[in-house]
Write a protein that holds these residues in place. Sequence first.
Motif, PDB file in Angstrom:
ATOM      1  N   MET A 125      12.865 -29.632-123.746  1.00 41.72           N
ATOM      2  CA  MET A 125      12.485 -30.226-122.483  1.00 41.72           C
ATOM      3  C   MET A 125      12.259 -31.724-122.677  1.00 41.72           C
ATOM      4  N   LYS A 126      12.853 -32.463-121.813  1.00 44.41           N
ATOM      5  CA  LYS A 126      12.734 -33.917-121.914  1.00 44.41           C
ATOM      6  C   LYS A 126      11.406 -34.371-121.294  1.00 44.41           C
ATOM      7  N   ARG A 127      10.677 -35.194-122.033  1.00 44.95           N
ATOM      8  CA  ARG A 127       9.410 -35.709-121.499  1.00 44.95           C
ATOM      9  C   ARG A 127       9.695 -36.805-120.490  1.00 44.95           C
ATOM     10  N   ARG A 128       8.852 -36.929-119.485  1.00 45.61           N
ATOM     11  CA  ARG A 128       9.054 -37.936-118.442  1.00 45.61           C
ATOM     12  C   ARG A 128       7.858 -38.882-118.388  1.00 45.61           C
ATOM     13  N   TRP A 129       8.091 -40.013-117.746  1.00 48.93           N
ATOM     14  CA  TRP A 129       7.046 -41.031-117.601  1.00 48.93           C
ATOM     15  C   TRP A 129       6.145 -40.675-116.427  1.00 48.93           C
ATOM     16  N   PRO A 130       4.830 -40.841-116.578  1.00 47.54           N
ATOM     17  CA  PRO A 130       3.973 -40.712-115.396  1.00 47.54           C
ATOM     18  C   PRO A 130       4.151 -41.959-114.509  1.00 47.54           C
ATOM     19  N   TYR A 131       4.689 -41.744-113.345  1.00 46.54           N
ATOM     20  CA  TYR A 131       5.002 -42.878-112.472  1.00 46.54           C
ATOM     21  C   TYR A 131       3.758 -43.633-111.998  1.00 46.54           C
ATOM     22  N   SER A 132       2.597 -43.012-112.115  1.00 48.47           N
ATOM     23  CA  SER A 132       1.380 -43.710-111.696  1.00 48.47           C
ATOM     24  C   SER A 132       1.090 -44.919-112.587  1.00 48.47           C
ATOM     25  N   ILE A 133       1.625 -44.939-113.796  1.00 42.77           N
ATOM     26  CA  ILE A 133       1.461 -46.117-114.663  1.00 42.77           C
ATOM     27  C   ILE A 133       2.161 -47.318-114.035  1.00 42.77           C
ATOM     28  N   TRP A 134       3.412 -47.129-113.669  1.00 45.22           N
ATOM     29  CA  TRP A 134       4.197 -48.242-113.122  1.00 45.22           C
ATOM     30  C   TRP A 134       3.713 -48.618-111.728  1.00 45.22           C
ATOM     31  N   LEU A 135       3.362 -47.613-110.920  1.00 43.47           N
ATOM     32  CA  LEU A 135       2.856 -47.897-109.581  1.00 43.47           C
ATOM     33  C   LEU A 135       1.518 -48.630-109.651  1.00 43.47           C
ATOM     34  N   GLY A 136       0.638 -48.184-110.553  1.00 43.09           N
ATOM     35  CA  GLY A 136      -0.657 -48.846-110.712  1.00 43.09           C
ATOM     36  C   GLY A 136      -0.520 -50.278-111.186  1.00 43.09           C
ATOM     37  N   LEU A 137       0.381 -50.510-112.129  1.00 39.45           N
ATOM     38  CA  LEU A 137       0.599 -51.877-112.612  1.00 39.45           C
ATOM     39  C   LEU A 137       1.167 -52.758-111.505  1.00 39.45           C
ATOM     40  N   ALA A 138       2.060 -52.210-110.697  1.00 38.71           N
ATOM     41  CA  ALA A 138       2.617 -52.984-109.580  1.00 38.71           C
ATOM     42  C   ALA A 138       1.543 -53.308-108.548  1.00 38.71           C
ATOM     43  N   VAL A 139       0.647 -52.372-108.276  1.00 38.91           N
ATOM     44  CA  VAL A 139      -0.416 -52.612-107.296  1.00 38.91           C
ATOM     45  C   VAL A 139      -1.397 -53.658-107.827  1.00 38.91           C
ATOM     46  N   VAL A 140      -1.752 -53.570-109.105  1.00 36.23           N
ATOM     47  CA  VAL A 140      -2.675 -54.556-109.693  1.00 36.23           C
ATOM     48  C   VAL A 140      -2.059 -55.951-109.673  1.00 36.23           C
ATOM     49  N   LEU A 141      -0.778 -56.047-109.949  1.00 38.28           N
ATOM     50  CA  LEU A 141      -0.132 -57.360-109.937  1.00 38.28           C
ATOM     51  C   LEU A 141       0.114 -57.865-108.523  1.00 38.28           C
ATOM     52  N   ALA A 142       0.204 -56.963-107.542  1.00 40.26           N
ATOM     53  CA  ALA A 142       0.405 -57.378-106.151  1.00 40.26           C
ATOM     54  C   ALA A 142      -0.888 -57.863-105.497  1.00 40.26           C
ATOM     55  N   ALA A 143      -2.030 -57.420-105.980  1.00 45.16           N
ATOM     56  CA  ALA A 143      -3.307 -57.779-105.361  1.00 45.16           C
ATOM     57  C   ALA A 143      -3.578 -59.288-105.362  1.00 45.16           C
ATOM     58  N   PRO A 144      -3.454 -60.006-106.501  1.00 48.10           N
ATOM     59  CA  PRO A 144      -3.692 -61.451-106.434  1.00 48.10           C
ATOM     60  C   PRO A 144      -2.613 -62.184-105.641  1.00 48.10           C
ATOM     61  N   VAL A 145      -1.398 -61.650-105.649  1.00 47.71           N
ATOM     62  CA  VAL A 145      -0.333 -62.272-104.851  1.00 47.71           C
ATOM     63  C   VAL A 145      -0.668 -62.152-103.369  1.00 47.71           C
ATOM     64  N   LEU A 146      -1.166 -60.990-102.943  1.00 48.96           N
ATOM     65  CA  LEU A 146      -1.594 -60.810-101.553  1.00 48.96           C
ATOM     66  C   LEU A 146      -2.698 -61.793-101.205  1.00 48.96           C
ATOM     67  N   TYR A 147      -3.673 -61.920-102.093  1.00 50.94           N
ATOM     68  CA  TYR A 147      -4.796 -62.814-101.812  1.00 50.94           C
ATOM     69  C   TYR A 147      -4.338 -64.265-101.696  1.00 50.94           C
ATOM     70  N   LEU A 148      -3.483 -64.696-102.615  1.00 56.12           N
ATOM     71  CA  LEU A 148      -3.068 -66.105-102.624  1.00 56.12           C
ATOM     72  C   LEU A 148      -2.062 -66.442-101.528  1.00 56.12           C
ATOM     73  N   THR A 149      -1.235 -65.498-101.112  1.00 57.06           N
ATOM     74  CA  THR A 149      -0.203 -65.808-100.125  1.00 57.06           C
ATOM     75  C   THR A 149      -0.588 -65.447 -98.703  1.00 57.06           C
ATOM     76  N   VAL A 150      -1.448 -64.454 -98.513  1.00 61.81           N
ATOM     77  CA  VAL A 150      -1.788 -64.009 -97.158  1.00 61.81           C
ATOM     78  C   VAL A 150      -3.212 -64.388 -96.773  1.00 61.81           C
ATOM     79  N   LEU A 151      -4.181 -64.131 -97.642  1.00 68.50           N
ATOM     80  CA  LEU A 151      -5.577 -64.318 -97.272  1.00 68.50           C
ATOM     81  C   LEU A 151      -6.070 -65.757 -97.428  1.00 68.50           C
TER      82      LEU A 151
END
Length: 146
Positions: A1-27
């Motif tokens: 059986m092939k092991r797979r990546w937990p997608y929450s790692i990549w989604l969580g990293l994308a959300v953490v990196l998007a938070a300061p971008v949201l603050y600096l560009t929108v707020l």
Amino acid sequence: MKRRWPYSIWLGLAVVLAAPVLYLTVLVPNPATRAMPWPSLLLFAVGVALLLHGLLRAWRAPQVYRGKVVAAIALASGLAVTGFFCWGLFYAARQVPDSLGAPRVGQLAPDFTLPDQDGRPVSLAQLLASPHASNGAMLVFYRGGW
């Protein structure tokens, strides 16, 4: 059986990196929302929770999920970005030096004339002379843009 990546790692990293971008560009550009970092802080919390979820998945079920090391590095990076954002927002932004020309508490303010809510000019001396100002007037100085 092939092991797979937990997608929450990549989604969580994308959300953490998007938070300061949201603050600096929108707020930040909008003066009404500049002092309200709560959407960004909520995004940081969601991102770190997703990263923690991915890390726990990778460590609890290594036969199904891969990424023990990547999840740990991503979580440490997410926490570092979150910590730096909070440090900059809650500490560094408030380290503004005192203005040498600003009046101090209890100091008499120089007389000035400004328009009232109806556009009529009103001076400080006029306000202090009125019977409603028996104890003086309170001046509030706001720093920032309107």
